[in-house]
Design a protein around this motif. Structure first.
Motif, PDB file in Angstrom:
ATOM      1  N   LEU A  56      90.916  67.222  -9.581  1.00 32.38           N
ATOM      2  CA  LEU A  56      91.202  68.373  -8.727  1.00 32.38           C
ATOM      3  C   LEU A  56      91.832  69.480  -9.556  1.00 32.38           C
ATOM      4  O   LEU A  56      92.460  69.231 -10.588  1.00 32.38           O
ATOM      5  N   SER A  57      91.677  70.711  -9.121  1.00 31.34           N
ATOM      6  CA  SER A  57      92.306  71.828  -9.819  1.00 31.34           C
ATOM      7  C   SER A  57      93.825  71.699  -9.725  1.00 31.34           C
ATOM      8  O   SER A  57      94.363  71.232  -8.717  1.00 31.34           O
ATOM      9  N   ARG A  58      94.501  72.106 -10.791  1.00 31.36           N
ATOM     10  CA  ARG A  58      95.954  71.949 -10.883  1.00 31.36           C
ATOM     11  C   ARG A  58      96.647  73.265 -10.514  1.00 31.36           C
ATOM     12  O   ARG A  58      96.545  74.252 -11.237  1.00 31.36           O
ATOM     13  N   PRO A  59      97.383  73.323  -9.389  1.00 33.80           N
ATOM     14  CA  PRO A  59      98.094  74.557  -9.018  1.00 33.80           C
ATOM     15  C   PRO A  59      99.174  74.892 -10.039  1.00 33.80           C
ATOM     16  O   PRO A  59      99.999  74.043 -10.386  1.00 33.80           O
ATOM     17  N   LEU A  60      99.170  76.123 -10.525  1.00 33.88           N
ATOM     18  CA  LEU A  60     100.161  76.574 -11.503  1.00 33.88           C
ATOM     19  C   LEU A  60     100.752  77.919 -11.089  1.00 33.88           C
ATOM     20  O   LEU A  60     100.146  78.664 -10.311  1.00 33.88           O
ATOM     21  N   ASP A  61     101.916  78.226 -11.638  1.00 35.48           N
ATOM     22  CA  ASP A  61     102.568  79.513 -11.411  1.00 35.48           C
ATOM     23  C   ASP A  61     102.085  80.524 -12.444  1.00 35.48           C
ATOM     24  O   ASP A  61     101.834  80.180 -13.606  1.00 35.48           O
ATOM     25  N   GLY A  62     102.010  81.788 -12.017  1.00 33.24           N
ATOM     26  CA  GLY A  62     101.667  82.831 -12.978  1.00 33.24           C
ATOM     27  C   GLY A  62     101.270  84.121 -12.299  1.00 33.24           C
ATOM     28  O   GLY A  62     101.207  84.213 -11.073  1.00 33.24           O
ATOM     29  N   ALA A  63     101.014  85.136 -13.115  1.00 28.73           N
ATOM     30  CA  ALA A  63     100.592  86.447 -12.608  1.00 28.73           C
ATOM     31  C   ALA A  63      99.600  87.058 -13.582  1.00 28.73           C
ATOM     32  O   ALA A  63      99.596  86.747 -14.782  1.00 28.73           O
ATOM     33  N   VAL A  64      98.771  87.944 -13.062  1.00 28.39           N
ATOM     34  CA  VAL A  64      97.760  88.628 -13.868  1.00 28.39           C
ATOM     35  C   VAL A  64      97.597  90.045 -13.340  1.00 28.39           C
ATOM     36  O   VAL A  64      97.744  90.291 -12.140  1.00 28.39           O
ATOM     37  N   ALA A  65      97.329  90.973 -14.244  1.00 23.40           N
ATOM     38  CA  ALA A  65      97.078  92.362 -13.866  1.00 23.40           C
ATOM     39  C   ALA A  65      95.829  92.858 -14.588  1.00 23.40           C
ATOM     40  O   ALA A  65      95.603  92.512 -15.762  1.00 23.40           O
ATOM     41  N   VAL A  66      95.037  93.654 -13.889  1.00 26.54           N
ATOM     42  CA  VAL A  66      93.821  94.227 -14.456  1.00 26.54           C
ATOM     43  C   VAL A  66      93.824  95.721 -14.167  1.00 26.54           C
ATOM     44  O   VAL A  66      94.117  96.149 -13.050  1.00 26.54           O
ATOM     45  N   LEU A  67      93.502  96.501 -15.172  1.00 28.24           N
ATOM     46  CA  LEU A  67      93.452  97.952 -15.043  1.00 28.24           C
ATOM     47  C   LEU A  67      91.991  98.391 -14.967  1.00 28.24           C
ATOM     48  O   LEU A  67      91.198  98.077 -15.865  1.00 28.24           O
ATOM     49  N   LEU A  68      91.639  99.080 -13.894  1.00 33.85           N
ATOM     50  CA  LEU A  68      90.290  99.594 -13.689  1.00 33.85           C
ATOM     51  C   LEU A  68      90.283 101.113 -13.855  1.00 33.85           C
ATOM     52  O   LEU A  68      91.269 101.776 -13.527  1.00 33.85           O
ATOM     53  N   ALA A  69      89.173 101.660 -14.343  1.00 31.99           N
ATOM     54  CA  ALA A  69      89.099 103.109 -14.524  1.00 31.99           C
ATOM     55  C   ALA A  69      87.675 103.605 -14.358  1.00 31.99           C
ATOM     56  O   ALA A  69      86.703 102.871 -14.567  1.00 31.99           O
ATOM     57  N   SER A  70      87.559 104.875 -13.985  1.00 36.83           N
ATOM     58  CA  SER A  70      86.261 105.526 -13.876  1.00 36.83           C
ATOM     59  C   SER A  70      85.686 105.763 -15.269  1.00 36.83           C
ATOM     60  O   SER A  70      86.387 105.647 -16.286  1.00 36.83           O
ATOM     61  N   GLU A  71      84.418 106.114 -15.328  1.00 42.82           N
ATOM     62  CA  GLU A  71      83.720 106.192 -16.614  1.00 42.82           C
ATOM     63  C   GLU A  71      84.363 107.178 -17.577  1.00 42.82           C
ATOM     64  O   GLU A  71      84.528 106.873 -18.777  1.00 42.82           O
ATOM     65  N   ASP A  72      84.716 108.372 -17.112  1.00 40.76           N
ATOM     66  CA  ASP A  72      85.252 109.370 -18.030  1.00 40.76           C
ATOM     67  C   ASP A  72      86.553 108.904 -18.673  1.00 40.76           C
ATOM     68  O   ASP A  72      86.786 109.128 -19.865  1.00 40.76           O
ATOM     69  N   ILE A  73      87.383 108.213 -17.912  1.00 41.38           N
ATOM     70  CA  ILE A  73      88.633 107.711 -18.471  1.00 41.38           C
ATOM     71  C   ILE A  73      88.385 106.466 -19.321  1.00 41.38           C
ATOM     72  O   ILE A  73      88.954 106.305 -20.407  1.00 41.38           O
ATOM     73  N   ALA A  74      87.520 105.570 -18.842  1.00 42.32           N
ATOM     74  CA  ALA A  74      87.254 104.318 -19.568  1.00 42.32           C
ATOM     75  C   ALA A  74      86.723 104.583 -20.963  1.00 42.32           C
ATOM     76  O   ALA A  74      87.099 103.896 -21.924  1.00 42.32           O
ATOM     77  N   ARG A  75      85.877 105.562 -21.117  1.00 40.16           N
ATOM     78  CA  ARG A  75      85.318 105.848 -22.438  1.00 40.16           C
ATOM     79  C   ARG A  75      86.369 106.383 -23.401  1.00 40.16           C
ATOM     80  O   ARG A  75      86.217 106.279 -24.616  1.00 40.16           O
ATOM     81  N   ARG A  76      87.457 106.936 -22.866  1.00 35.92           N
ATOM     82  CA  ARG A  76      88.522 107.464 -23.724  1.00 35.92           C
ATOM     83  C   ARG A  76      89.569 106.419 -24.086  1.00 35.92           C
ATOM     84  O   ARG A  76      90.198 106.516 -25.137  1.00 35.92           O
ATOM     85  N   VAL A  77      89.776 105.420 -23.215  1.00 37.03           N
ATOM     86  CA  VAL A  77      90.906 104.507 -23.433  1.00 37.03           C
ATOM     87  C   VAL A  77      90.508 103.090 -23.803  1.00 37.03           C
ATOM     88  O   VAL A  77      91.364 102.306 -24.221  1.00 37.03           O
TER      89      VAL A  77
ATOM     90  N   ILE B 217      96.702  93.494  -9.129  1.00 39.51           N
ATOM     91  CA  ILE B 217      97.690  92.480  -9.485  1.00 39.51           C
ATOM     92  C   ILE B 217      97.511  91.260  -8.593  1.00 39.51           C
ATOM     93  O   ILE B 217      97.287  91.400  -7.385  1.00 39.51           O
ATOM     94  N   ALA B 218      97.595  90.088  -9.169  1.00 39.81           N
ATOM     95  CA  ALA B 218      97.593  88.853  -8.378  1.00 39.81           C
ATOM     96  C   ALA B 218      98.649  87.921  -8.959  1.00 39.81           C
ATOM     97  O   ALA B 218      98.856  87.892 -10.165  1.00 39.81           O
ATOM     98  N   TYR B 219      99.295  87.177  -8.094  1.00 38.14           N
ATOM     99  CA  TYR B 219     100.393  86.325  -8.533  1.00 38.14           C
ATOM    100  C   TYR B 219     100.453  85.077  -7.667  1.00 38.14           C
ATOM    101  O   TYR B 219      99.889  85.023  -6.568  1.00 38.14           O
ATOM    102  N   SER B 220     101.179  84.065  -8.155  1.00 36.54           N
ATOM    103  CA  SER B 220     101.291  82.824  -7.394  1.00 36.54           C
ATOM    104  C   SER B 220     102.440  81.986  -7.924  1.00 36.54           C
ATOM    105  O   SER B 220     102.679  81.943  -9.129  1.00 36.54           O
ATOM    106  N   LYS B 221     103.175  81.325  -6.999  1.00 32.81           N
ATOM    107  CA  LYS B 221     104.184  80.338  -7.392  1.00 32.81           C
ATOM    108  C   LYS B 221     104.056  79.121  -6.470  1.00 32.81           C
ATOM    109  O   LYS B 221     104.954  78.825  -5.671  1.00 32.81           O
ATOM    110  N   PRO B 222     102.960  78.390  -6.582  1.00 27.20           N
ATOM    111  CA  PRO B 222     102.779  77.214  -5.726  1.00 27.20           C
ATOM    112  C   PRO B 222     103.802  76.120  -5.989  1.00 27.20           C
ATOM    113  O   PRO B 222     103.949  75.200  -5.176  1.00 27.20           O
TER     114      PRO B 222
END
Length: 391
Positions: free
Chosen positions: A222-243, A127-132
């Motif tokens: 210049l890059s524009r600072p914005l508010d927001g959040a993001v989540a990424v789900l990681l999994a091992s091979e046996d689980i990734a191939r199923r889901v 998870i990563a988030y920011s409220k600049p």
């Protein structure tokens, strides 16, 4: 945990010792809030809760399946020490292994991939988030500068970006119109494909006419600072191939940091980015030119060109040609120029690249099998992290 004879990265004993094979790791899902100049009606905890609730949809996984939660944010931007402790419930980290990475979220993903690949876990939530909007971002970056000689004269991230742009334009024999082209293109891409709040896409004339920010850069360059959040789900091979259909495999990773003192770095080059890219690509076994997709971070229009060259997508001083003729789809999400949720920008790039590999038609791509992802941190983009992805 890997065991002898395990077909998914097991171990085989020999007279001289034990040989361990790392598990394959995949991105199986991601979720992101809209990136806005200000989420005035939502607190950090609300943004985090939103992406955590969304990231499991369609996977068949739940919070109970998650072995660890790694998060990226900044105590300085949040305005409180150990700020992640206030968000543990929203992150679903109660009674789980949790770790804070005080750097862009792509580093947290690197940490998570390494943990799963070692066999120490099977499912991880990043998870990563920011409220600049609630902070003074110039002061945030100035706090990272050397306090006795740099900070007193006003040196900060903007000043570093301006100096980089001056040197790059001179070395590449380009003028400001090139940076205006890059800026206009990225805002157009974000409006077309990204999850970014944009009222109006600035044309090249508007970019050039905008207020001066750090000579020669205008504010829009210049890059524009914005508010927001993001989540990424990681999994091992046996689980990734199923889901996941299909799993997006992490095939290479690399990270590196340049010298802290800006004046000690090689002018006109992002050597740490070059080193991180070389590490990731060596592991993946291919060159950057093979990538169908590139999602890269940048603090300015000039530094985006510098990153593309450091990754090996263009020769020195020639990245501007990629706007007209590139076999790699670059920043179809818009990248960091129109949307820079500080501490989350790199993880957004990972989520975007994975989505483009899974749903290429949504981004105007006929097909895509590989991607290169880049995140950066620090004053003048001191630190860099690079991933390679494949389906």
């Amino acid at each position: 945990m890997t065991v002898p004879g395990d077909p998914h990265g097991g171990a085989s004993g020999t007279a001289k010792g034990t040989l361990m094979t790392l598990d394959r790791v995949a991105v199986v899902s991601s979720a992101q809030t809209e990136l806005r100049p200000a989420w005035s009606g939502a607190q950090h905890i609300d943004l985090i809760s939103a992406v955590v609730a969304q990231v499991f949809k369609g996977t068949g996984l739940t919070l109970e399946d998650v072995d660890f939660v790694f998060d990226s944010g900044s105590d300085v931007l949040d305005g409180r020490s150990i700020s992640n402790c206030g968000f543990l419930g929203a992150m679903g980290a109660h009674h789980k292994e949790e770790s804070r990475v005080e750097e862009d979220g792509l580093w947290a993903a690197q940490y998570g991939v390494t943990k799963i690949a070692s066999g120490a876990a099977r499912v991880g939530l990043i998870i990563a988030y920011s409220k600049p909007s609630e902070s003074e971002t110039n002061a945030f970056y100035a706090s990272q500068c050397e306090p006795f000689y740099q900070r007193p004269v006003g040196f900060d991230h903007r000043a570093a970006s301006g100096l980089q742009a001056q040197r790059y334009l001179a070395d590449a024999a380009l003028d400001l119109s090139a940076l205006a082209r890059v800026t206009h293109q990225r805002w157009s891409d974000a409006a077309r494909h990204g999850k970014v709040a944009i009222d109006k896409v600035p044309d090249e004339a508007a970019v050039l006419a905008d207020v001066n920010a750090a000579a020669p850069l205008t504010e829009l360059m210049l890059s524009r600072p914005l508010d927001g959040a993001v989540a990424v789900l990681l999994a091992s091979e046996d689980i990734a191939r199923r889901v996941a259909r299909p799993p997006v495999w992490v095939t290479g990773m690399g990270s590196a940091s340049d010298r802290h003192a800006f004046a000690s770095r090689t002018p006109g080059r992002l050597e740490a980015c070059e080193a991180a890219a070389a590490m990731a690509l060596r592991k993946a076994g291919w060159q950057a030119a093979k990538a169908d997709i590139a999602e890269v971070s940048a603090s300015s229009a000039a530094s985006e060109l510098m990153v593309l060259e450091a990754l090996g997508l263009a020769k020195q001083g020639q990245a501007i040609s990629l706007l007209d003729n590139a076999s790699t789809a670059i920043n179809r999400s818009g990248g960091a120029l129109p949307a820079d949720p500080i501490m989350a920008t790199g993880l957004v790039r990972l989520a975007e690249a994975a989505r483009q590999l899974s749903y290429p038609a949504e981004y105007g791509l006929s097909a895509a099998t590989s991607a290169i992802v880049h995140g950066a941190g620090g004053v003048g983009m001191q630190s860099h992290c690079v991933f390679t992805l494949e389906v």
